[in-house]
Scaffold this motif. Structure first.
Motif, short mmCIF file in Angstrom:
data_model
loop_
_atom_site.label_atom_id
_atom_site.label_comp_id
_atom_site.label_asym_id
_atom_site.label_seq_id
_atom_site.Cartn_x
_atom_site.Cartn_y
_atom_site.Cartn_z
N THR A 38 29.33 50.59 -24.99
CA THR A 38 30.28 49.74 -25.70
C THR A 38 31.31 49.14 -24.74
O THR A 38 31.95 48.14 -25.07
CB THR A 38 31.02 50.51 -26.81
N THR A 41 30.65 44.63 -21.62
CA THR A 41 30.87 43.45 -22.46
C THR A 41 30.14 42.21 -21.97
O THR A 41 29.92 41.28 -22.75
CB THR A 41 32.37 43.14 -22.55
N ARG A 43 27.29 39.69 -21.18
CA ARG A 43 25.95 39.49 -21.72
C ARG A 43 24.88 39.79 -20.68
O ARG A 43 23.87 40.42 -20.97
CB ARG A 43 25.78 38.05 -22.22
N ARG A 46 24.58 43.57 -20.08
CA ARG A 46 23.90 44.26 -21.17
C ARG A 46 22.40 43.98 -21.15
O ARG A 46 21.58 44.86 -21.45
CB ARG A 46 24.51 43.86 -22.51
N SER A 47 22.02 42.77 -20.79
CA SER A 47 20.60 42.46 -20.67
C SER A 47 19.96 43.30 -19.57
O SER A 47 18.83 43.80 -19.73
CB SER A 47 20.41 40.97 -20.38
N SER A 50 19.40 46.88 -20.76
CA SER A 50 18.27 47.04 -21.68
C SER A 50 16.94 47.11 -20.95
O SER A 50 15.93 47.51 -21.55
CB SER A 50 18.25 45.90 -22.69
N GLU A 60 21.18 50.22 -26.10
CA GLU A 60 21.84 48.91 -26.04
C GLU A 60 21.63 48.14 -27.34
O GLU A 60 22.52 47.47 -27.85
CB GLU A 60 21.28 48.11 -24.86
N ARG A 61 20.46 48.31 -27.90
CA ARG A 61 20.13 47.63 -29.16
C ARG A 61 21.05 48.07 -30.29
O ARG A 61 21.60 47.25 -31.02
CB ARG A 61 18.67 47.93 -29.50
N ARG A 64 25.00 47.12 -29.58
CA ARG A 64 25.41 45.72 -29.40
C ARG A 64 26.16 45.24 -30.64
O ARG A 64 25.69 45.38 -31.76
CB ARG A 64 24.18 44.85 -29.15
N VAL A 67 26.55 38.79 -29.96
CA VAL A 67 25.39 38.12 -29.38
C VAL A 67 25.69 36.63 -29.23
O VAL A 67 26.40 36.04 -30.05
CB VAL A 67 24.13 38.33 -30.24
N PHE A 84 18.83 43.43 -33.00
CA PHE A 84 20.19 43.97 -33.00
C PHE A 84 20.63 44.21 -34.45
O PHE A 84 21.12 43.30 -35.12
CB PHE A 84 21.16 43.00 -32.32
#
Length: 355
Positions: A38, A41, A43, A46-47, A50, A60-61, A64, A67, A84
């Protein structure tokens, strides 16, 4: 801060390791991995997270909350909700950039409503919706207002298809609204009565931007709204708000961080000008200034006391002579961003101010 909804998400998701169909033990327990994610932050970050392994992919899914979709046709809403399941904020872009120059035919697409129908079923807890170059109709705005009970933020940038009647639905039904940002939209403006639709008990607004509207607003309703919302930090009004009215609004909200003025040209007696200057001087937190439509150089000195704190000065709607611009910029010692338009022969003055 760790998301307080994590426990409810866990009940819905059970054990993430079971979801991947493997008996392999994760390097970190799910109870540790999800709260840690969390704090990620970005993008892109986070990609990347994953892609580490299946366990991280699922963590991560489920964790999240926001988006960003740069093309509304790159993915379907059904795929999004499967990927998500606990989304709180969606940013969605529709038409391509050249649509701003009328190079996209009518009925091209990018209608938001089909997305909203899916969101209402799978994201009833949706809080934020940020749309750019999408078709947003009044029935869609009413659908948003009535389908998402905890809805907090609506941002519409370069969207079309709606009117101020849709804004009435948002103002009437979104009891927890903190942000209403309407800018550069093709909107049917039926008057400023929509501001009267905010209940007298409504106090949560933090961002209000209606600079793109053309009609007169119900100023009494606006003044009461600004007075009630003590957490308001961004206020951008349209060109019909006079200097005298702006003065009344600033008196109610000296805590503003961003201000977009209306018309900056009005006949003021010396006493009124002195009062305006005093009120601006009380805006100690002001860092962004825009608007200044039809600005008169006579009243520019009223801004000098707030210029020292400005980080961003947007003069794209203002018409200033070179010497007026240079004098104003000389007061902005901490300026980081400057937007200007239609200025000629200002090179000498810019060098004089910034060197």
């Amino acid at each position: 801060m760790i998301d307080t909804d994590m426990n409810s998400d866990r009940k819905r998701g059970t054990n993430l390791a079971k979801l991947v169909g493997s008996n392999q033990t994760a390097p970190f327990p799910d109870e540790v991995l999800e709260p840690v994610l969390t704090f990620v932050t970005s993008r892109k970050d986070r990609s990347s997270v994953s892609l580490v392994c299946k366990v991280w992919y699922n963590a991560e899914r489920w964790s999240r909350r926001k988006v960003f979709i740069g093309n509304c046709y790159s993915v379907s809403p059904e795929i999004l909700v499967r990927r998500f399941p606990n989304m709180r904020s969606v940013t969605l872009k529709g038409k391509p950039r050249f649509s701003d120059f009328n190079l996209v035919p009518q009925n091209w697409g990018a209608d938001i409503h089909s997305w909203l129908v899916v969101f209402a079923e799978f994201y009833p807890f949706l809080e934020e919706l940020r749309l750019k170059r999408m078709v947003v109709r009044d029935e869609s705005l009413e659908f948003i207002a009535k389908s998402f009970l905890g809805f907090k933020a609506l941002s519409l940038l370069s969207c079309d298809g709606f009117s101020t009647d849709g804004l009435k639905a948002i103002a009437t039904h979104c009891k927890n609204l903190t942000e209403l940002d309407i800018q550069e939209n093709g909107i049917d403006d039926f008057g400023g009565g929509w501001l009267s639709c905010f209940p007298e008990t409504f106090v949560s607004l933090e961002v209000l931007n209606f600079a793109c509207l053309n009609s007169d607003v119900t100023f009494d309703a606006l003044e009461r709204l600004v007075d009630r919302c003590k957490a308001l930090r961004v206020l951008k009004v349209n060109k019909n708000i006079s200097l005298e009215q702006l003065q009344k609004l600033l008196l109610k909200a000296p805590q503003l961080v961003e201000l977009g003025t209306g018309s900056f040209q009005q006949q003021l007696v010396p006493r009124q000008f002195a009062e305006l200057e005093t009120i601006f001087s009380r805006c100690k937190n002001l860092q962004t200034l825009s608007g200044l439509r039809e600005v008169s150089s006579v009243y520019l000195p009223a801004l000098y006391l707030v210029c020292v704190n400005l980080r961003f000065l947007n003069l794209s709607c203002a018409t200033l002579q070179s010497d007026e611009l240079a004098e104003l910029l000389s007061k902005c010692s901490n300026l980081r961003r400057l937007w200007v338009r239609n200025f000629c022969s200002t090179t000498f003055h810019f060098n004089k101010v910034f060197l």
